[in-house]
Design an enzyme around this catalytic site. Sequence first.
Site, short mmCIF file in Angstrom:
data_model
loop_
_atom_site.label_atom_id
_atom_site.label_comp_id
_atom_site.label_asym_id
_atom_site.label_seq_id
_atom_site.Cartn_x
_atom_site.Cartn_y
_atom_site.Cartn_z
N SER A 166 1.15 -9.88 -0.83
CA SER A 166 0.78 -8.47 -0.70
C SER A 166 1.14 -7.85 0.64
O SER A 166 1.28 -6.63 0.72
CB SER A 166 -0.72 -8.31 -0.96
OG SER A 166 -1.45 -9.22 -0.16
N LYS A 179 0.81 -1.23 0.00
CA LYS A 179 0.00 0.00 0.00
C LYS A 179 0.84 1.27 0.00
O LYS A 179 0.35 2.35 -0.35
CB LYS A 179 -0.97 -0.01 1.18
CG LYS A 179 -2.06 -1.06 1.00
CD LYS A 179 -3.42 -0.49 1.21
CE LYS A 179 -4.55 -1.41 0.82
NZ LYS A 179 -4.46 -2.79 1.34
#
Length: 319
Positions: free
Chosen positions: A299, A52
Amino acid sequence: MTVTPDDIRAAASRIAGHVARTPLIRDDALSDRLGHPVWLKCEHRQTTGAFKLRGATNAILSLDPARLARGVVTASTGNHGRAVAHAARALGVSATVCLSRLVPDNKVQAIRDLGAAVRITGDSQDEAMIAVACAVAEEGLTEIPPFDHPEVVAGQGTIGLEIGTPDVVLVPLSGGGLAAGIAVAVKALSPATRVIGLTMENGAAMAASLKAGRPVEVPEVASLADSLGGGIGLANRVTFPLCRDLLDEVILLTEAEIAEGIRHLGHAGHVVEGAAATGHAALLAGKVRPQGSAVTILSGGNIDPALHARVMAGASEAA
Ligand SMILES: *Cc1c(COP(=O)(O)O)cnc(C)c1O
């Protein structure tokens, strides 16, 4: 409002030097088992422990000087909030995180430790979101949304420039910023590459929305893939159309399958959160059968150590 391959290339030059270029590592055990090479894109090793930071950094660096001077705001307590706080501090921009009174003290402290100003209001995430809207309207702060924003999607898409042109890319899917960005980048480089979104069986808002043909809400359920929870926004503008047009398939995983993925990666020395193990979950369960090389996007690695230990010992429940 969409995102083009040029936007992603621009994001890559904007964020270079501010985010890590994470390694692409071959998973020997799984490659032998499947008879095709499987590569891990190690965003669990990204600064802040998740990809992110790419989108947050690109979105903040895209603001004009007047907005930068006023600062940014978010309501996320998870990987996005952490990324916004880190990126803002690194860029000398003030960040505010609006939280409900229900957020535990250790989480509040972790956000303060990242240098963000914390505002505590109300008893729910919805009330925290209202506080964000007020800060935007009354103080001129700029909200950095977690996924439905072109510069955020373009930032996440920079991963797609770093993984080659495999037969298939396996991408964890929640709000769809990661999957949409990677799909735009990868399909431009290699139209034949399949991009598959992966999510949990229960509470997968994008999967339900794609099925319905429009953004819909689903009840939120506890999952090992906690980073994949939450809605896509009924007024979704960017990620729903991109996921609808570009994803080849969306596959749902059970908690037991996600736990298997966490264990396989744990044995290979990769501590990942449930969301990041969904690609492996799908490969191990035979729900995706690559015809050539595969890349799975690891991720994030921000899993509670006690939960990771329980899963490694055989558990497959989130709580
Ligand atoms: C946010 C997040 C996702 C999902 O990304 P979206 O852009 O919301 O689809 C997947 N894995 C981790 C670790 C995340 O933090």
